[in-house]
Design a protein around this motif. Structure first.
Motif, short mmCIF file in Angstrom:
data_model
loop_
_atom_site.label_atom_id
_atom_site.label_comp_id
_atom_site.label_asym_id
_atom_site.label_seq_id
_atom_site.Cartn_x
_atom_site.Cartn_y
_atom_site.Cartn_z
N GLU A 9 -2.62 -1.50 -7.98
CA GLU A 9 -2.54 -0.84 -7.89
C GLU A 9 -3.86 0.08 -8.33
O GLU A 9 -4.11 0.86 -8.01
CB GLU A 9 -0.71 0.57 -8.15
CG GLU A 9 -0.75 1.50 -7.64
CD GLU A 9 0.23 1.53 -6.92
OE1 GLU A 9 0.10 1.41 -6.13
OE2 GLU A 9 -0.33 3.14 -6.23
N LYS A 10 -3.64 0.07 -9.26
CA LYS A 10 -5.07 0.68 -10.19
C LYS A 10 -6.51 0.31 -9.74
O LYS A 10 -7.88 0.98 -10.20
CB LYS A 10 -4.87 0.43 -11.93
CG LYS A 10 -3.75 1.43 -12.50
CD LYS A 10 -3.83 3.10 -12.34
CE LYS A 10 -2.95 3.80 -13.14
NZ LYS A 10 -3.30 5.56 -12.18
N ASN B 274 0.63 -1.05 0.14
CA ASN B 274 -0.28 -0.19 0.01
C ASN B 274 0.97 1.50 0.34
O ASN B 274 1.38 2.19 1.22
CB ASN B 274 -0.75 0.08 1.31
CG ASN B 274 -1.64 0.96 1.28
OD1 ASN B 274 -2.32 1.61 0.43
ND2 ASN B 274 -1.70 1.79 2.98
N TYR C 95 -6.52 1.78 -6.03
CA TYR C 95 -6.28 3.50 -6.52
C TYR C 95 -6.69 3.87 -8.22
O TYR C 95 -5.16 4.21 -8.72
CB TYR C 95 -4.45 4.18 -5.72
CG TYR C 95 -4.77 3.58 -4.83
CD1 TYR C 95 -5.95 3.80 -3.08
CD2 TYR C 95 -3.64 2.77 -3.77
CE1 TYR C 95 -5.52 3.49 -2.47
CE2 TYR C 95 -3.43 2.78 -2.43
CZ TYR C 95 -4.09 2.80 -1.74
OH TYR C 95 -4.34 2.47 -0.64
N LYS D 91 -10.51 0.49 3.16
CA LYS D 91 -11.53 0.25 1.57
C LYS D 91 -11.53 -1.56 1.44
O LYS D 91 -12.17 -2.11 0.88
CB LYS D 91 -10.21 0.49 0.58
CG LYS D 91 -10.37 2.69 0.48
CD LYS D 91 -9.36 2.68 -0.01
CE LYS D 91 -9.19 2.62 -1.33
NZ LYS D 91 -10.07 3.41 -2.89
N GLN E 72 -14.44 6.19 -3.33
CA GLN E 72 -12.72 6.40 -3.38
C GLN E 72 -12.83 5.42 -2.27
O GLN E 72 -11.49 5.39 -1.84
CB GLN E 72 -12.20 7.52 -3.11
CG GLN E 72 -12.24 8.66 -3.48
CD GLN E 72 -11.05 9.29 -4.05
OE1 GLN E 72 -10.37 9.87 -2.99
NE2 GLN E 72 -10.06 9.36 -5.24
N LEU F 182 0.38 3.85 -0.51
CA LEU F 182 -0.42 5.39 1.07
C LEU F 182 0.22 5.50 2.32
O LEU F 182 0.13 6.09 3.35
CB LEU F 182 -2.25 4.63 0.98
CG LEU F 182 -2.47 5.53 0.02
CD1 LEU F 182 -4.44 5.57 0.68
CD2 LEU F 182 -2.40 6.86 -0.78
N LYS G 264 -6.25 9.49 -8.44
CA LYS G 264 -5.71 9.83 -7.14
C LYS G 264 -6.39 9.75 -5.91
O LYS G 264 -7.48 9.88 -4.85
CB LYS G 264 -5.67 10.92 -7.00
CG LYS G 264 -4.14 11.33 -5.90
CD LYS G 264 -3.26 12.80 -6.15
CE LYS G 264 -2.94 13.86 -4.96
NZ LYS G 264 -2.99 15.15 -4.43
N GLN G 265 -5.87 9.02 -4.50
CA GLN G 265 -7.08 8.67 -3.46
C GLN G 265 -7.36 10.12 -3.11
O GLN G 265 -5.60 10.71 -1.94
CB GLN G 265 -6.42 7.67 -2.43
CG GLN G 265 -7.19 7.10 -0.76
CD GLN G 265 -8.48 6.40 -2.14
OE1 GLN G 265 -7.92 5.30 -2.49
NE2 GLN G 265 -9.36 6.73 -0.45
N GLU G 266 -7.79 10.70 -2.64
CA GLU G 266 -8.22 12.03 -2.16
C GLU G 266 -8.93 11.85 -0.53
O GLU G 266 -8.84 12.52 -0.07
CB GLU G 266 -8.62 13.07 -2.99
CG GLU G 266 -7.89 13.45 -4.17
CD GLU G 266 -7.64 14.38 -4.72
OE1 GLU G 266 -9.32 14.73 -5.01
OE2 GLU G 266 -7.04 15.41 -5.31
N THR H 168 -6.85 4.18 5.13
CA THR H 168 -7.87 4.01 4.71
C THR H 168 -7.16 2.72 3.86
O THR H 168 -8.82 2.81 3.28
CB THR H 168 -6.83 5.17 4.02
OG1 THR H 168 -6.95 6.45 4.81
CG2 THR H 168 -7.69 5.45 1.93
N VAL H 169 -6.48 2.40 3.72
CA VAL H 169 -6.73 0.89 3.10
C VAL H 169 -7.38 0.21 3.41
O VAL H 169 -8.42 -0.40 2.57
CB VAL H 169 -5.05 0.70 2.08
CG1 VAL H 169 -4.78 -0.09 3.77
CG2 VAL H 169 -4.82 -0.15 1.34
#
Lengths: 278, 278
Positions: free
Chosen positions: A91-92, A54, A95, A130, B159, A56, A98-100, A126-127
């Motif tokens: 990754e795509k 990750n 994300y 998700k 997101q 992030l 862009k993770q905002e 955050t991850v």
């Protein structure tokens, strides 16, 4: 064992599962992870292991690019342990843009790991949120080795009402008591021999507290001094209340001693729970 | 109709529901909310309406204490519309301890409403995520009246991979076109007559853009001037791209004009979508 790499396929696969145990990982699996898998298997009918490094949660200067990616080996290990589903998104997938929208974790994450790895817990939480939303597990397993992360995950599900039970997995250690970690593979032969000292000093602190010592600051400083004397750069050695991670007070009975220190280019962490008998 | 006030009972009640439509509200319901309810009923078998005045989204100087609480009346209206379940949690249910785990929304929330109501979208997105995790709906309805909030909810589920479909509900207006809002009840008789001017200036901007005008800045400034001339304090009148809420550019075809302005002590917002024909 199914290896699924995109979110839609995973959702479709899990749609009718009602007892999912989830083990989120960054791969490069060792017995520590496999022990979490075993716990998940005891808690749920269907086990999902995610493998995703990750971005992030890495600071710009940290080891994101260098972090070991060993998907084929990881899958072999998981297959041998009868894991049902591996989720290995690109990754795509996680994300696509862009993770905002981020999680902003509580102030407790500004200390210990958070103090030395700014943004780390923001990225982790955050991850994980998700992944929880994608996998929708009933149970998720986090290892005690990352003690503050485990604490944060409990806070996350409580404060955000996430319908997931967080279960703690014990730290798995090598024969010489070094806590297993994917980052151990960065150690030179010489460093590997020295690495066990982190456990040793934490263990000494634990014994002293269990033996009645309450001069916590001295115990912390002494442990740091020992490590520094052997070439470590110490980020922290800290006695904390186990439930809150606030600095331990003299009357606390549930304590944990946490340590983080660098040996050469490798940063290691470890911790030991301390039960004070009254 | 069931009125449920605690999280555990609601979870138990919804456990076996597989088609839940959710309408989160702060109560003081009007035909705008009821129109969202109707949309939910078209989209799902079981409709849950939450009523909770969310302290987190009010700035200290705002109208949290004064915000109208009319639970008995709200429940009557919802019962008449065949709503199945009202979730009306107390403050201590949703915030048993200080809420420290927050959502940190994207930079787009720093403008428009976010510029004039710092922390508003942070509070909104945090409570909505909590409610999503509690209700676990398949569909949630948000009104276009709060256009930026609707946009934010779409960003939130995308997101953070929240498995909820966001559906937009049209703005419901009074006979003179004032957008219905719980805050309209703050208006004096005189202000209520004047209030419709916000719609009128937005409508004029819309007509002009549809008629081919592209001097967006002039159109915005002109609208502000009209409102100021009638005693309003204008926060913004802004032509924006509908999907991103970035400032509209000359070639955009999907535009929205948003306005926020204060009349006496009451802050009103409204917006109109603009379709530019090519």
């Amino acid at each position: 064992m199914e290896i699924i790499t995109d979110i839609a396929s995973l959702r479709a696969r899990l749609k009718h599962e009602s007892s999912i145990g989830f083990v989120p990982t960054m791969g490069n699996l060792h017995e520590g992870h496999l022990s979490l898998v075993q716990t998940a298997q005891q808690k749920a009918d269907r086990v999902v292991v995610s493998i995703f490094v990750n971005r992030l949660q890495f600071a710009p200067a940290e080891d994101f690019d260098q972090y070991p990616r060993t998907l084929a080996d990881d899958c072999k290990l998981l297959k041998n342990r009868d894991v049902h589903i591996v989720f290995a998104p690109g990754e795509k997938s996680l994300y696509p843009v862009k993770q905002e929208f981020m999680l902003d974790p509580p102030p407790v994450t500004d200390m210990l790991e958070g103090q030395f790895r700014p943004g780390f817990f923001r990225g982790v939480s955050t991850v994980v949120l998700k992944l929880f939303n994608i996998v929708q597990p009933q149970v998720a397993i986090f290892g005690k080795k990352d003690y503050q992360q485990l604490h944060l995950m409990r806070e996350l599900v409580q404060q955000l009402n996430v319908p997931v039970e967080i279960v703690a997995g014990e730290t798995v250690r090598a024969a010489d008591n070094l806590a297993l970690s994917s980052r151990n593979r960065y150690l030179t032969h010489e460093e590997r021999a020295e690495a066990t000292r982190l456990y040793q000093v934490l263990s000494q602190v634990k014994q002293r507290v269990e033996g009645g010592r309450r001069n916590f600051h001295d115990l912390e400083e002494n442990a740091k001094k020992i490590l520094c004397g052997h070439g470590w750069k110490v980020d922290y050695i800290a006695l904390r209340h186990r439930d809150t991670l606030a600095p331990a007070s003299e009357c606390d009975q549930n304590i944990v001693v946490l340590g983080a220190a660098r040996l050469g280019k490798t940063r290691l962490i470890d911790n030991l729970e301390i039960d004070v008998k009254t």
